[in-house]
Design a protein around this motif. Sequence first.
Motif, short mmCIF file in Angstrom:
data_model
loop_
_atom_site.label_atom_id
_atom_site.label_comp_id
_atom_site.label_asym_id
_atom_site.label_seq_id
_atom_site.Cartn_x
_atom_site.Cartn_y
_atom_site.Cartn_z
N GLU A 23 2.30 1.44 -3.39
CA GLU A 23 1.63 1.71 -4.60
C GLU A 23 1.05 3.05 -4.65
OE1 GLU A 23 -1.32 -1.36 -4.88
OE2 GLU A 23 0.14 -2.91 -5.73
N LEU A 24 0.64 3.58 -3.28
CA LEU A 24 0.07 4.88 -3.17
C LEU A 24 0.96 6.02 -2.92
CD1 LEU A 24 -3.18 3.62 -1.02
CD2 LEU A 24 -2.96 4.01 -3.50
N ALA A 25 2.17 5.71 -2.59
CA ALA A 25 3.28 6.82 -2.48
C ALA A 25 3.45 7.35 -3.58
CB ALA A 25 4.30 6.16 -1.77
N TRP A 51 -6.33 8.38 2.48
CA TRP A 51 -6.43 6.81 2.39
C TRP A 51 -5.23 5.91 2.96
CZ3 TRP A 51 -11.30 5.72 1.31
CH2 TRP A 51 -11.98 6.81 0.44
N ARG A 52 -4.19 6.34 2.32
CA ARG A 52 -3.08 5.65 2.63
C ARG A 52 -2.34 5.71 3.98
NH1 ARG A 52 1.60 8.53 -0.34
NH2 ARG A 52 1.91 9.55 1.43
N ASP A 53 -2.56 6.78 4.66
CA ASP A 53 -2.08 6.53 6.15
C ASP A 53 -2.74 5.59 7.07
OD1 ASP A 53 -0.14 8.47 5.25
OD2 ASP A 53 -0.95 10.13 6.29
N SER A 76 -1.03 10.60 -7.31
CA SER A 76 -2.18 11.08 -6.80
C SER A 76 -2.90 11.35 -8.01
CB SER A 76 -1.83 12.66 -6.08
OG SER A 76 -0.91 13.08 -6.93
N HIS A 134 -4.05 10.98 -1.87
CA HIS A 134 -4.25 9.63 -1.40
C HIS A 134 -3.84 9.75 0.04
CE1 HIS A 134 -3.65 7.82 -5.49
NE2 HIS A 134 -4.91 8.51 -5.28
N THR A 135 -3.45 10.79 0.84
CA THR A 135 -3.03 10.82 2.15
C THR A 135 -4.06 10.23 3.21
OG1 THR A 135 -1.62 12.55 1.49
CG2 THR A 135 -1.85 12.24 3.89
N ILE A 173 -1.96 2.07 6.06
CA ILE A 173 -0.65 1.63 6.62
C ILE A 173 -0.51 1.55 8.04
CG2 ILE A 173 1.70 2.37 6.47
CD1 ILE A 173 1.29 3.72 4.02
N TRP A 205 0.91 -1.25 0.08
CA TRP A 205 0.15 -0.07 0.03
C TRP A 205 1.02 1.24 0.03
CZ3 TRP A 205 -3.79 -2.14 4.43
CH2 TRP A 205 -4.68 -2.91 3.78
N ALA A 206 1.84 1.32 0.72
CA ALA A 206 2.68 2.32 0.87
C ALA A 206 3.59 2.76 -0.32
CB ALA A 206 3.86 2.08 1.80
#
Lengths: 223, 299
Positions: B61-63, B161-163, B66, B158-159, B166, B58-59
């Motif tokens: 792929e989404l990092a 969602w991502r945070d 945007s 995506h912040t 993770i 996830w980190a």
Amino acid sequence: MIELHDVAYRYGGSALFAQVSLTLTPGSFHFLTGPSGAGKTTLLRLCYGDLQTSNGEVRLFDRPVQAMTRDEIAMMRRRVGVVHQDCAFIDHLSIAENIALPLTVAGRYDMLDNLTDLLGWVGLGRQANQLPSELSGGERQRAALARAVIMSPDVIIADEPTGNVDWEMSQRLLTLLIELNKMGKTIFIATHDLHLIRAAKSQVQARVLRLKSGQLVQAGADL
Amino acid sequence: MTFAAILDLIKGDTQAERAVPRRGFTARLTVFTAAAMAFLAVFALALSFAAGRLADQWASELAQTSTLRIPATVDDPLVPLETALRVLQETPGVASARALDPDEQQALLEPWFGPDLPLATLPIPQLIEIVETEGGYDAAGLRARLAGEVPGAVLDDHTRWRDPLIAAASRVRLLGWIAIGLIAATIVAIVTLAAQAALAANAQVISVLRLVGATDTYIARAFVRRFTLRGIAGAALGTITGLAATFLLPTSDVAGGFLGGLRFPGVTALWLVLIPVLSGVAAFVATRWAALRTLKENS
């Protein structure tokens, strides 16, 4: 060899005995008598470092027991052969293995060759592979004696070694102990069997001590 | 534990061990406990690794990516799209910007609306995928500029969602390691109890050994090696069974991802070797401590 200086032992708040002094010189033969509960077994256990005194000093081979570590006491015990009245063995080991136990514990596998001779000496050659539970009381006593002497210790301490055997067997055990004494071993036996003491005194120069009312005294001429 | 002690353990002392009876409930208890705990440890380890992989995935792929969403308009939709792409190309920190084609947008909506969605006839917002440079861009500045040049455009970096995802995956991974720690502590506790029970059950053996001049270390050694080997054997059995059980789990295609991830791909399988080893170490430490303490207390 074994010295007790003004030794006292308290049990449950009261003194079992006090101011007991005793010296076991090399090659000596001592009997310890006294009524049941007088503290004979306790005194013997003090002599091989199994108990600590409440007062006074016990010296084994010129060293105070109080100053010894647990490992040092264990090592010292290899120089003292002990025969208990109950003759405790390790039940799942054969008699030969039980008798050889002091050697295996000490890693003295070189002395295992003597095992067959020793078994013959105590008359247990045929029972070597039997389990302790398969032996009679007399055979167990002889096995316990064989185990006590297999390391060729300097001192042999026996607590009522003839307590559970008939007269004939007790004479045979006594003969074995006298033979050991003649080989230079120090013998210290606790017993209330006066016949045994008289039989021994006719063969060796034995000193008889009596533990009574908390005091250790030399037994009189009645013996 | 000294090197000599490890050598002694490997070498063993047949005579010392023979003094203690082989059978007894403590033997079965130790093997069973080690096996059960190792079985659970396999799953805790698999869970921890799967959560770790998920968090990393996830980190990564989404990092540094945007999405810019341009609302559907009744006017020419290409105008705001071209403006947005131009703004993005001019923005420092944006490595690339690409408008998703209709097929890609269709694929994104398919799980909700099915494959037959007439995308061309519907006012669907246009999506632009943005890939950032390593340093990233100034999101606040970009939002301000887009607000002026492409009204209604929404920049999603995506912040939000991502945070949390993770963080959730990291917590699952942490829970896995806590479970492994608890399993190790349980092995130590049960083996300690079993060793104490064994010492109590063999009081006469110990008494005889003491009588003939055995040191505490000698007596303890008779118990320690046996318990250590039981700990290793039980844990090996539990590990193999646990590993076999992971193969019985549904594949990722069937289970939708996470259950299928409870596997040990590549070098992670080497961690399984550690389970019996650590179980043996735990059994060794616990038995030695219990034995020496009990022998000292009972003297």
